[in-house]
Each structure stands twice: as structure tokens, then as C-alpha cells.
Design a protein around this motif. Structure first.
Motif, PDB file in Angstrom:
ATOM      1  N   SER A 709       0.834  -1.199   0.000  1.00  0.00           N
ATOM      2  CA  SER A 709       0.000   0.000   0.000  1.00  0.00           C
ATOM      3  C   SER A 709       0.870   1.251   0.000  1.00  0.00           C
ATOM      4  CB  SER A 709      -0.965  -0.006   1.182  1.00  0.00           C
ATOM      5  OG  SER A 709      -0.221  -0.150   2.365  1.00  0.00           O
ATOM      6  N   ALA A 710       0.396   2.246  -0.712  1.00  0.00           N
ATOM      7  CA  ALA A 710       1.179   3.449  -0.955  1.00  0.00           C
ATOM      8  C   ALA A 710       0.939   4.483   0.119  1.00  0.00           C
ATOM      9  CB  ALA A 710       0.809   4.021  -2.319  1.00  0.00           C
ATOM     10  N   PRO A 711       1.977   5.269   0.481  1.00  0.00           N
ATOM     11  CA  PRO A 711       1.766   6.392   1.397  1.00  0.00           C
ATOM     12  C   PRO A 711       1.058   7.535   0.675  1.00  0.00           C
ATOM     13  CG  PRO A 711       4.011   6.404   0.584  1.00  0.00           C
ATOM     14  CD  PRO A 711       3.351   5.187  -0.007  1.00  0.00           C
ATOM     15  N   ALA A 712       0.637   8.549   1.442  1.00  0.00           N
ATOM     16  CA  ALA A 712       0.063   9.738   0.808  1.00  0.00           C
ATOM     17  C   ALA A 712       1.145  10.379  -0.056  1.00  0.00           C
ATOM     18  CB  ALA A 712      -0.403  10.715   1.878  1.00  0.00           C
ATOM     19  N   MET A 713       0.757  10.952  -1.175  1.00  0.00           N
ATOM     20  CA  MET A 713       1.803  11.533  -2.031  1.00  0.00           C
ATOM     21  C   MET A 713       1.323  12.754  -2.801  1.00  0.00           C
ATOM     22  SD  MET A 713       2.109   8.684  -5.020  1.00  0.00           S
ATOM     23  CE  MET A 713       2.426   7.390  -3.834  1.00  0.00           C
ATOM     24  N   GLU A 714       2.315  13.487  -3.302  1.00  0.00           N
ATOM     25  CA  GLU A 714       2.081  14.703  -4.055  1.00  0.00           C
ATOM     26  C   GLU A 714       1.439  14.345  -5.403  1.00  0.00           C
ATOM     27  OE1 GLU A 714       4.910  13.531  -2.925  1.00  0.00           O
ATOM     28  OE2 GLU A 714       5.354  14.859  -1.235  1.00  0.00           O
ATOM     29  N   PRO A 715       0.783  15.314  -6.016  1.00  0.00           N
ATOM     30  CA  PRO A 715       0.109  15.045  -7.292  1.00  0.00           C
ATOM     31  C   PRO A 715       1.067  14.539  -8.381  1.00  0.00           C
ATOM     32  CG  PRO A 715      -0.595  17.161  -6.430  1.00  0.00           C
ATOM     33  CD  PRO A 715       0.501  16.677  -5.527  1.00  0.00           C
ATOM     34  N   ASP A 716       2.307  15.081  -8.427  1.00  0.00           N
ATOM     35  CA  ASP A 716       3.186  14.635  -9.516  1.00  0.00           C
ATOM     36  C   ASP A 716       3.628  13.191  -9.317  1.00  0.00           C
ATOM     37  OD1 ASP A 716       4.753  15.309  -7.349  1.00  0.00           O
ATOM     38  OD2 ASP A 716       6.344  16.246  -8.533  1.00  0.00           O
ATOM     39  N   ALA A 717       3.780  12.783  -8.045  1.00  0.00           N
ATOM     40  CA  ALA A 717       4.122  11.386  -7.762  1.00  0.00           C
ATOM     41  C   ALA A 717       2.945  10.478  -8.118  1.00  0.00           C
ATOM     42  CB  ALA A 717       4.500  11.215  -6.293  1.00  0.00           C
ATOM     43  N   HIS A 718       1.778  10.955  -7.773  1.00  0.00           N
ATOM     44  CA  HIS A 718       0.583  10.172  -8.100  1.00  0.00           C
ATOM     45  C   HIS A 718       0.450  10.025  -9.619  1.00  0.00           C
ATOM     46  CE1 HIS A 718      -3.350   8.405  -7.434  1.00  0.00           C
ATOM     47  NE2 HIS A 718      -3.844   9.208  -8.362  1.00  0.00           N
ATOM     48  N   ALA A 719       0.766  11.098 -10.325  1.00  0.00           N
ATOM     49  CA  ALA A 719       0.675  11.068 -11.788  1.00  0.00           C
ATOM     50  C   ALA A 719       1.631  10.023 -12.360  1.00  0.00           C
ATOM     51  CB  ALA A 719       0.988  12.448 -12.364  1.00  0.00           C
ATOM     52  N   LEU A 720       2.823   9.903 -11.740  1.00  0.00           N
ATOM     53  CA  LEU A 720       3.768   8.888 -12.217  1.00  0.00           C
ATOM     54  C   LEU A 720       3.197   7.487 -12.004  1.00  0.00           C
ATOM     55  CD1 LEU A 720       6.496   7.953 -13.318  1.00  0.00           C
ATOM     56  CD2 LEU A 720       7.426   8.111 -11.001  1.00  0.00           C
ATOM     57  N   ARG A 721       2.564   7.293 -10.831  1.00  0.00           N
ATOM     58  CA  ARG A 721       1.951   5.981 -10.573  1.00  0.00           C
ATOM     59  C   ARG A 721       0.910   5.665 -11.654  1.00  0.00           C
ATOM     60  NH1 ARG A 721      -0.310   4.008  -5.248  1.00  0.00           N
ATOM     61  NH2 ARG A 721       0.428   2.075  -6.182  1.00  0.00           N
ATOM     62  N   GLN A 722       0.113   6.658 -11.943  1.00  0.00           N
ATOM     63  CA  GLN A 722      -0.919   6.439 -12.957  1.00  0.00           C
ATOM     64  C   GLN A 722      -0.303   6.055 -14.293  1.00  0.00           C
ATOM     65  OE1 GLN A 722      -3.052  10.260 -12.599  1.00  0.00           O
ATOM     66  NE2 GLN A 722      -4.837   9.011 -12.037  1.00  0.00           N
ATOM     67  N   LEU A 723       0.748   6.800 -14.663  1.00  0.00           N
ATOM     68  CA  LEU A 723       1.376   6.522 -15.951  1.00  0.00           C
ATOM     69  C   LEU A 723       1.973   5.122 -15.983  1.00  0.00           C
ATOM     70  CD1 LEU A 723       2.862   8.962 -18.245  1.00  0.00           C
ATOM     71  CD2 LEU A 723       4.378   7.058 -17.742  1.00  0.00           C
ATOM     72  N   ALA A 724       2.577   4.722 -14.872  1.00  0.00           N
ATOM     73  CA  ALA A 724       3.201   3.399 -14.817  1.00  0.00           C
ATOM     74  C   ALA A 724       2.147   2.306 -14.966  1.00  0.00           C
ATOM     75  CB  ALA A 724       3.976   3.240 -13.509  1.00  0.00           C
ATOM     76  N   HIS A 725       1.035   2.488 -14.305  1.00  0.00           N
ATOM     77  CA  HIS A 725       0.004   1.456 -14.389  1.00  0.00           C
ATOM     78  C   HIS A 725      -0.667   1.431 -15.765  1.00  0.00           C
ATOM     79  CE1 HIS A 725      -0.153  -0.321 -10.298  1.00  0.00           C
ATOM     80  NE2 HIS A 725       0.608   0.745 -10.052  1.00  0.00           N
ATOM     81  N   ARG A 726      -0.761   2.596 -16.372  1.00  0.00           N
ATOM     82  CA  ARG A 726      -1.278   2.603 -17.747  1.00  0.00           C
ATOM     83  C   ARG A 726      -0.281   1.937 -18.697  1.00  0.00           C
ATOM     84  NH1 ARG A 726      -3.112   8.715 -17.031  1.00  0.00           N
ATOM     85  NH2 ARG A 726      -4.895   8.239 -15.694  1.00  0.00           N
ATOM     86  N   ALA A 727       1.011   2.115 -18.389  1.00  0.00           N
ATOM     87  CA  ALA A 727       2.033   1.477 -19.235  1.00  0.00           C
ATOM     88  C   ALA A 727       1.892  -0.047 -19.171  1.00  0.00           C
ATOM     89  CB  ALA A 727       3.429   1.904 -18.790  1.00  0.00           C
ATOM     90  N   ILE A 728       1.560  -0.567 -17.976  1.00  0.00           N
ATOM     91  CA  ILE A 728       1.349  -2.019 -17.869  1.00  0.00           C
ATOM     92  C   ILE A 728       0.259  -2.444 -18.842  1.00  0.00           C
ATOM     93  CG2 ILE A 728       0.550  -3.912 -16.391  1.00  0.00           C
ATOM     94  CD1 ILE A 728       1.677  -2.387 -13.987  1.00  0.00           C
ATOM     95  N   GLN A 729      -0.859  -1.734 -18.790  1.00  0.00           N
ATOM     96  CA  GLN A 729      -1.981  -2.086 -19.674  1.00  0.00           C
ATOM     97  C   GLN A 729      -1.569  -2.050 -21.132  1.00  0.00           C
ATOM     98  OE1 GLN A 729      -5.118   0.684 -18.623  1.00  0.00           O
ATOM     99  NE2 GLN A 729      -6.120  -0.910 -17.394  1.00  0.00           N
TER     100      GLN A 729
END
Length: 878
Positions: A709-729
Motif C-alpha cells: 500500500s502506498a503512502p500519501a503523495m504529491e500530485p506529480d508522484a501520483h501522476a507517475l503511478r498512474q502513468l506506470a500502471h497505464r504502461a502495464i496495460q
RNA sequence: GCGAGCGUGGCGAAACCGGUAGACGCAGCGGACUUAAAAUCCGUUCGCCGCAAGGCGGUGCGGGUUCAAGUCCCGCCGCUCGCACCA
């Protein structure tokens, strides 16, 4: 502290670890409970010597699929072997005095080492070579079984004969009518040949193509054309009169000169437009008449002498000679037609005889015009008037309404064909029939370096199979190759061919022809399922488990022959009891035909080809390094030894590493298209490898485990997570659909995004670590060595190669806001961000109120507002 | 001749079912770091007009369908591949 990524240490290290853990071995079915199987295969290579980077593309593509399937929990079979019989070994023997066997096995050893450098996830324990007696023993056994089941027979067949080399040439070895090695004019000869009865499966091979929906349409079309099924009718034309020298036909004996002439046609509807019959120059009747008439004999000789090359045929004028025979029209015995011999009639297709209906066939029309034969149109094209329509120089070959044709008048082409055949059957003058372009497969080759055909010729007993207990019939090794004694060395061997007849025990001779190497490659995929079985080609259960090949990868050049022969062989193996799991007889469920690696060609001033490594770019001009002289830069062509536009694999891997080669051949161009090997492309791949490593090393923290589970994070960090998970797809989808170049682009995107996130907060560290973990997994099928090194650096144990493929978190991958373009009359004027799935009415209001849109709406009436949810808004106004 | 496929920036290309053309890479240009270069990093790059905001044009050519076309339809042009006198 950052160090440069050192592929020279990293790559061998991981290859050794993979080998030590035997992770590339396919599991026995019993050990793979609950796993689905995936058989991934690349067309196996001919061991020609060394491989260059061009070869690597095919194997890399298969490897990506194999590794991807393994990560997704499949039991993967990914083997490699050698298509090891063939002519180049004999040529090398002649030119260099080396034995074909030694030459072949040396090449295999060298190429195996090269392939291993690529880091392919291949189960090397299953390696095979078709020139091993342990392999061809089973091929001989299957040959005998096919023979028993009437799928093998002997037949006199026309072959291309090279009178200097004393050997049969394949069609592709005949260049402009001359032998490719000797340069001698190739003759047509009739030889007793061993033949596989491929046509027994003609209909099935054609019909089953529709079920091969994971094959490229292009390949299926090519096979369909090759089989060339056509529906038509056989028609028997009774002889009305013939030259007196033709002897009368003895009753009950077929194929006689005075028998009715059998003709094949697809257009019996045009029978009333017939004005002559034309026979092939080597039709039996033509030959019978030629014996008595010098002019016909001269014509036949002229046709035989005419080159077999396509260009010659194309240019050849329609020519013929009247044979002095008259036949009766099947629908009207009082109507007599002349019989000609004509150069455009093929003896190898249909019955070697046609009826000429000039208004409906361009060849017939050309012929009729040349020899002033009469003709009249019988098919009226749509929109034409029967009273005025005429044919002079251009035949009408399409459908229409039949006229000038008595009982067929007024019928459509299609109905007239049916009606005409009905009438032919009633009159016993013909019948419906089906023709194929596909011929049976002649497999005899007068060569040494091939699989011996297990047959014995006995003067008393005829052709006798070698008893199963005497298999394999092995090649003798004490063989001499002599440029001055061309022909088959097996035939010249002092003792090998002399044996006792297995049937009567008398003196007999072995068959000295060997099998076409396409036979070897027609079943190797099945042998891989049980490669060391001494008693059978393969165990039925094992073959049933693994076959069909789930993904076959290879070049388009094999679209017809290899793939068609393999389809034939699989059916034959099934029907002869070798195979029972592949009931439809299809060996390859899914086929991918990859493009080639191409490269510029370079020629020195003296006209010799230059290796790319011997040239350099100086001030934008390509020069020869040794001399500094300008180099003539030629066409971009498929990498080939003969033009020297090759990049050697060993040297390249030494300089840049296997991962760079693998990444490069998959990037830029779609896999089915050719890719050009360029220094700049290499640079891009090299930079990427360095960048991935630098980022991973600089991160300096263990990466979070999947699902942590992820800690709370800044919007730009969250955006990276989103991009990484979209890259998986995306990457998952791209690999699944053979869009490797797009997957590569996603890799670059992910790396760019990781590099952008600079923060050191807990959230950023988490997001970056996770993204790096995902990156190492996503690139692992493409760059397995680098991926392992990164995986280890990120604190994971075990291999990334065997780790479960990452799964995208659907919430992170989902887009909760979307950017909608707003168009006015189809032109984009603004963008708005809206929640995903926002109500149409809300979006419509946002769009109409947008500041950038308003000016375009002034003074016009809004006619319509089109809102496509989550896609676009278009305001129609005027 | 018949059949199939393709045609998008300077280049390789991307664009899901018709919905922001040019993702990503290369090359180029500008900048940072450096004595300098390499490497690296940042920015920028379809064309035209404009100081800018912005506008106009643009997926081989010509038409068409549609609110909307690189994508669908018709006709051309070019390239590649397969078959090639198959009756």
C-alpha cells in the motif's frame, strides 16, 4: 555514486544464472498441472556459418512472446534446432575440400554460441539437427508409412535438368533458363521421381484456411492461389476425321490417338462460340502426329527449346499448327472443328487440351486472329445490343447474357454453365469436374547431403521398402566430391548402393536419391515435443499436449512451400497413426511473418562490396576507412553475405550488448515491416539502456513489492503511478498484438516520466520505486539481462524472468478526468477538462460557455451540438 | 495481365470502432554544465502569416458520404509483394 552499465559483465552473468537454474526448460505435462501450455517457435535456421544482426529479429520476436507467456504463468516450450541438410554443404565440400558433415556441425557449433549470446529463453536440451541419423531415422519410418498408405508414389515427372552438373534443379535454381551454378541451358527431362500425394488433401488444405484466423490474410490468400481450385467441366470431343497414318483405336484401351479428346473448361457456357481445339505441344496426340509430320515435329521442338523463364513466355507470340484432325461438336455432331497444336496450352494443367472460344478469351482471340479462324460472340455484356455488339481485338471475359447459343440463349453465364453441363452429362459428352493448380510434391533430389530414401530397387521384385528393422539407412561418410565428376556422389560410391533385396535376397540396389530438405522441415516442430525418443518420431501423448504450435514466427518467403508442406505432413502423420491430438491437421495455430532487417549497401571505387564496418562517414560523405576513397552508397537491401551489408552479431554484442540489439530490432518499425539498421537507431537503443540503468541505480531504495500500500503523495508522484500502471496495460496489450514498436515507445515514455519526478518525499520514493519495478518487468521480455540487473538492484530476489507479470491497478490506470476537444463546425477551437463519463448536458454547457469558443458562435445560429461522451464536442452552427 | 498490400514531418513511425494528426525515437536548432570536446541534462522542432495572442493550410492526387475522414466509398497516380498463357 553511479557507474556505467557494463553489459560485458552483466550479460554473461545472468545467462549463466539462468542456465544454472534451468529456467528455460519446458515442464513435462505431469509437472505442469494447472498451467496452460504455450508452444512458441521461430522457423529454425539453416546452419550457413555465422549469424548477423539481421537474423536476430526473428528469434527476438519469438523470445519476447515466449518470455511474456512464461511471466503470465504458461508452461512454455521454446526450442531451437537446425535445418541442417542441403546444397551449400556440398558446395563447400567441392570448393574447399571439406566434408559436408564436418562443415555443417562446425557451423552449428558456431551459430549455437552466437545465438546463446542473444540471451534467448530457449530450451537447449531439446536441440536437434535434421542431419542426425537419430532424426532422419524417423523421417524414413514415416516415409515408409506414407508409402504404405498411398501418400507416396513413383511417377515420371518433368524436371529441370542441368546437363553439366548432371542433376535436377529446383525452379528457383533456374535463372533465365540456365543452371545457377553451371550456367548451362537447362533441359526438360522426364525422370522417375518419388512424389508425395499432397493433392489427396487439396480440398482440406484449402477449406481449412478459413479456420486459420490467426494467420495473415496474405499468406492464406497465397496458399489459396497456390492450390488454385477451379470448378468446370471435362468435355469429350469425338474424332470426326484424322490423318490415315493414325492407327485405329483398339477397343477398351484408353489414351489412344483416335480416342475422343478430353478438354477442361471453366466456361462450358461458351461452347457455341467454339471454333477450334488446341492441344499442348506435348499432348499425346500432338506427339503421335509429329512422328509422321515434320512440320509438327519442328513446331514441337521449337516449343520445347523456348526458354522456361517467365519473361520468355510473356513475350512469346501465340503460335500453332493445324494437326489435320477434325472433331465433332458435343452438342451438334454435324458441326466439325479443326484441332491445332498451340504453344500457349500447358500440358501440366487440366487435360493439356482446350477448346477455343475466341470472343470470350483473349488468348483464343489472339490465336484466331493470327490464323484467320472464325469466331462469333456468345456472351452479351450488360448494356450492349445483340444486333450491334461485335468482338474484334478485345475478348469479353466477364459475365453476361448468353446468345447465339441455341438452347442456352437468354440464360445468365452462371445458369448457362449449369445447363450446359446437364446437357453434356445427358449426351455422355462430359461431366462437371474440379481442377487444382496444386501438383503433387516431387521429393527426389540427386544429392548426397540429404535424407536417404529407404527403398531398394530389385530387378525381380521391383521397388521394395527397406524393412523397419534396417532403419536408419545412413549416409556413407567416405564420400568424394569432385568438381570434374558432377552428379550424385551417392551414385558413384563403390559399395553403398549394393545390397540384397529384402524380398528375394537377390542382388539389388539402394535408391540413391535423397529427400528434398523441405521434408526435413515439415515435421521438426513435432519432434521438438519429444526430441530424443529413439523408438518413434515422438510420443503421441507429448505431441498431443504441445501441438499445435501456438505461435509460429518466420519470414514471408515461406508463405507457400514450407507452410503448405507442413500442413500436408501433419495431416499425413495423423492419418498414418503417428499423431492423434491434432485432429484438424493444422500444425500452426497462429502465424506471424516478420519483416527483415535491411541495410545500405556499399561499393568501393573498384566495384567490390564493402562491409559497413570498413566504411565511415566523414563530413557527411561515406568513405572507405583504409583508403579514404569515396564509397558508392547503394540501395537499402536485406542483409546478406553476398552484398556484405551485414553487421556481425558477435562484434556488435561485444560493443553494445545483446539487449541493445534486441531493443533496436524491435523498435521503430512495425514487426511485419522491414527495419533499417542504422547507427543512429543503435544509438537510441544504447542511450535507453544507459538511462534505465542510471535511473535505477540513482534511486537508491528498495522498490515496493507488488500490491504494497502506498503512502500519501504529491500530485506529480501520483501522476507517475498512474502513468506506470497505464504502461502495464498498454505494453501487455502491445505484446499480445505484436505491436513491439509501440511497446518500445511506451518504455521511453515511462522512463521520461520517471526521470522527471525529482522529489525525495516518501510518496515520491514510493512512486519512483514502483515505476522502476514496473519498468524492469515490462522491458524484461525485450532486454532480459538489463531487466534482471535492475530487478536485483531494486532489492528483489529471484529472477524477473520468472516473476509474475505485473498487473495494473484498475483505479490508477483509469482516467477520471478527460480532456475533450471542442470543435465548431469540425475545427478545434478549445479544450476542456471534464470528469470521465460526465453528463452530456453538463459538457454541452461547458463547451458553449467556453471563452475561446464564444467568438466563433457570434452572429451564427447553433444548429446542433454533438457530444460524444469522453471523446469530443462538435458545435454545428451557421 | 490477375490478385493483395502500402502511400502521414528532414527520417523511422504513432493515431483503438470515423472523434485533438504527428505519441515515441533519430536528426536539427537553442540553452545549461565544461578551459574545450564527448557524455549528460533542459527547452524547441509539420508548413505558411503574425512581435504576440492567434489565424490559415496540411496524411500521394481528384471526387463523395458524414456534425466530423489519415481512417469509409468511387476514380486516378506511385511503390512493394505474390501469381503469371491455369482454359
Amino acid at each position: 555514486m553511479s557507474s556505467r552499465y557494463n553489459h560485458r559483465e552483466v550479460e554473461p552473468k545472468w545467462r549463466e544464472r539462468w542456465a544454472a537454474s534451468a529456467i528455460d526448460r519446458a515442464l513435462a505435462p505431469s509437472a505442469a498441472e494447472g498451467k496452460k501450455k504455450a508452444y512458441v517457435l521461430e522457423m529454425f535456421p539453416y546452419p550457413s556459418g555465422r549469424i548477423h544482426v539481421g537474423h536476430s529479429r526473428n528469434y527476438t520476436m519469438g523470445d519476447v512472446i515466449a518470455r511474456f507467456r512464461r511471466s503470465n504463468g504458461y508452461n512454455v516450450l521454446h526450442p531451437m534446432g537446425w535445418d541442417a541438410f542441403g546444397l551449400p554443404a556440398e558446395n563447400a565440400a567441392m570448393e574447399r575440400g571439406i566434408h559436408p558433415k564436418g562443415w555443417t556441425y562446425d557451423n552449428i557449433a558456431a551459430m549455437r554460441e552466437q545465438l546463446k549470446l542473444l540471451g534467448l529463453a530457449i530450451d537447449w536440451s531439446r536441440e536437434l539437427a535434421t542431419c542426425d541419423a537419430t532424426y532422419y531415422k524417423h523421417q524414413q519410418a514415416m516415409f515408409l508409412a506414407f508409402w504404405k498408405n498411398d501418400l507416396v508414389y513413383r511417377k515420371k515427372q518433368k524436371v529441370n535438368w542441368d546437363p553439366v552438373d548432371n542433376t535436377v534443379l529446383a525452379n528457383e535454381q533456374v535463372v533465365d533458363g540456365k543452371g545457377w551454378r553451371s550456367g548451362a541451358t537447362v533441359e526438360t527431362r522426364e525422370l522417375e521421381q518419388w512424389v508425395f500425394r499432397v493433392t489427396a488433401y487439396a480440398d482440406d488444405l484449402l477449406d481449412a484456411l478459413t479456420k486459420l484466423d490467426k494467420w495473415p490474410d496474405k499468406v492464406r490468400l497465397m496458399q489459396s492461389n497456390w492450390i488454385g481450385k477451379s470448378q468446370g467441366a471435362k468435355i469429350w470431343w469425338d474424332i470426326a476425321s484424322a490423318p490415315n497414318f493414325l492407327p485405329p483405336s483398339p477397343a477398351g484401351e484408353p489414351n489412344h490417338a483416335r480416342d475422343p479428346i478430353e478438354v477442361y473448361t471453366t466456361r462450358p457456357d461458351t461452347l457455341f462460340g467454339a471454333s477450334f481445339l488446341a492441344l499442348a505441344p506435348d499432348h499425346p496426340l500432338t506427339k503421335a502426329i509429329a512422328e509422321q509430320r515434320p512440320d509438327v515435329a519442328a513446331f514441337v521442338a521449337e516449343c520445347a527449346a523456348l526458354g522456361t523463364s517467365e519473361a520468355d513466355i510473356e513475350k512469346a507470340e501465340k503460335k500453332g499448327v493445324d494437326l489435320g484432325v477434325r472433331v465433332k461438336h458435343p452438342f451438334d455432331p454435324s458441326w466439325e472443328l479443326p484441332v491445332w497444336a498451340a504453344n500457349f496450352v500447358l500440358s501440366s494443367y487440366g487435360t493439356g487440351a482446350i477448346f477455343g472460344s475466341p470472343a470470350g478469351d483473349q488468348r483464343d482471340l489472339d490465336f484466331a486472329n493470327k490464323y484467320k479462324l472464325p469466331f462469333k460472340p456468345v456472351v452479351l455484356p450488360p448494356g450492349e445490343d445483340a444486333a450491334t455488339y461485335t468482338v474484334t481485338k478485345d475478348a469479353y471475359t466477364d459475365d453476361g447474357v448468353i446468345y447465339n447459343s441455341r438452347f442456352l440463349d437468354g440464360l445468365s453465364t452462371r445458369d448457362a454453365i449449369t445447363r450446359a453441363i446437364e446437357e453434356l452429362v445427358k449426351l455422355e459428352k462430359g461431366e462437371a469436374t474440379t481442377q487444382y493448380r496444386l501438383r503433387d510434391w516431387g521429393v527426389s533430389r540427386q544429392r548426397y547431403w540429404g535424407c536417404p530414401i529407404p527403398a531398394i530397387h530389385c530387378a525381380k521384385c521391383g521397388v521394395v521398402p527397406v524393412p523397419a528393422k534396417d532403419l536408419p539407412v545412413t549416409l556413407p561418410e567416405d564420400i568424394t566430391f569432385d568438381k570434374d565428376k558432377p552428379g550424385n556422389p551417392l551414385d558413384r560410391h563403390p559399395t553403398w548402393k549394393h545390397v540384397k533385396c529384402p524380398s528375394c535376397g537377390g542382388e539389388a540396389q539402394r535408391e540413391t536419391d535423397t529427400l528434398d530438405t523441405f521434408v526435413d522441415s515439415s515435421w521438426y516442430f513435432a519432434r521438438f515435443t519429444d526430441p530424443t525418443n529413439p523408438d518413434a518420431p515422438f510420443d503421441k501423448k507429448l505431441a498431443s499436449y504441445w501441438l499445435p504450435v501456438d505461435q509460429y514466427v518466420g519470414g514471408i518467403e515461406h508463405a507457400v512451400l514450407h507452410l503448405l508442406y507442413s500442413r500436408f505432413f501433419t495431416r499425413a502423420m495423423r492419418d498414418c497413426g503417428f499423431l492423434d491430438g491434432v485432429t484438424d491437421g493444422e500444425p500452426f495455430a497462429s502465424l506471424f511473418t516478420q519483416g527483415m532487417v535491411v541495410h545500405e549497401t556499399y561499393k568501393s571505387a573498384s566495384g567490390t562490396w564493402l562491409l559497413p564496418e570498413d566504411t565511415d562517414l566523414r563530413d557527411g560523405k561515406r568513405v572507405e576507412i583504409k583508403t579514404g576513397a569515396a564509397v558508392d552508397v547503394g540501395a537499402i537491401e536485406k542483409m546478406s553475405k553476398s552484398k556484405k551489408n551485414v553487421v556481425d552479431l558477435d562484434a556488435f554484442i561485444q560493443d553494445f550488448g545483446a539487449d541493445v540489439a534486441r531493443w533496436f530490432v524491435l523498435s521503430d518499425s512495425p514487426p511485419e515491416r522491414d527495419v533499417e539498421w542504422t547507427a543512429s537507431g543503435v544509438k537510441g537503443a544504447w542511450n535507453f539502456v544507459q538511462r534505465v540503468w542510471t535511473l535505477t541505480e540513482a534511486h537508491g531504495h528498495p522498490a515496493p513489492k507488488p500490491g504494497e500500500s502506498a503512502p500519501a503523495m504529491e500530485p506529480d508522484a501520483h501522476a507517475l503511478r498512474q502513468l506506470a500502471h497505464r504502461a502495464i496495460q498498454s505494453v501487455t496489450d502491445d505484446i499480445e498484438n505484436f505491436r513491439f514498436n509501440v511497446a518500445v515507445a511506451r518504455g521511453y515514455e515511462l522512463v521520461n516520466a520517471i526521470a522527471k519526478l525529482k522529489g525525495q518525499t516518501a510518496g515520491s520514493v514510493f512512486a519512483r520505486g514502483e515505476a522502476l519495478r514496473i519498468l524492469s518487468q515490462l522491458i524484461s521480455p525485450f532486454m532480459p539481462h538489463l531487466a534482471e540487473e535492475c530487478w536485483e538492484k531494486l532489492g528483489f530476489t529471484g529472477f524477473v524472468a520468472t516473476a509474475a507479470w505485473p498487473v495494473a491497478d484498475p483505479e490508477l490506470a483509469a482516467r477520471n478526468t478527460v480532456t475533450l476537444p471542442i470543435q465548431v463546425n469540425g475545427k478545434k477551437r478549445a479544450e476542456i477538462d471534464a470528469p470521465k463519463g460526465a453528463a452530456e448536458a453538463d459538457v454541452r454547457e461547458l463547451a458553449l460557455q467556453h471563452e475561446a469558443v464564444k467568438p466563433f458562435l457570434e452572429g451564427v445560429t447553433i444548429r446542433k451540438v454533438i457530444v460524444v461522451t469522453d471523446r469530443i464536442v462538435n458545435i454545428v452552427a451557421n
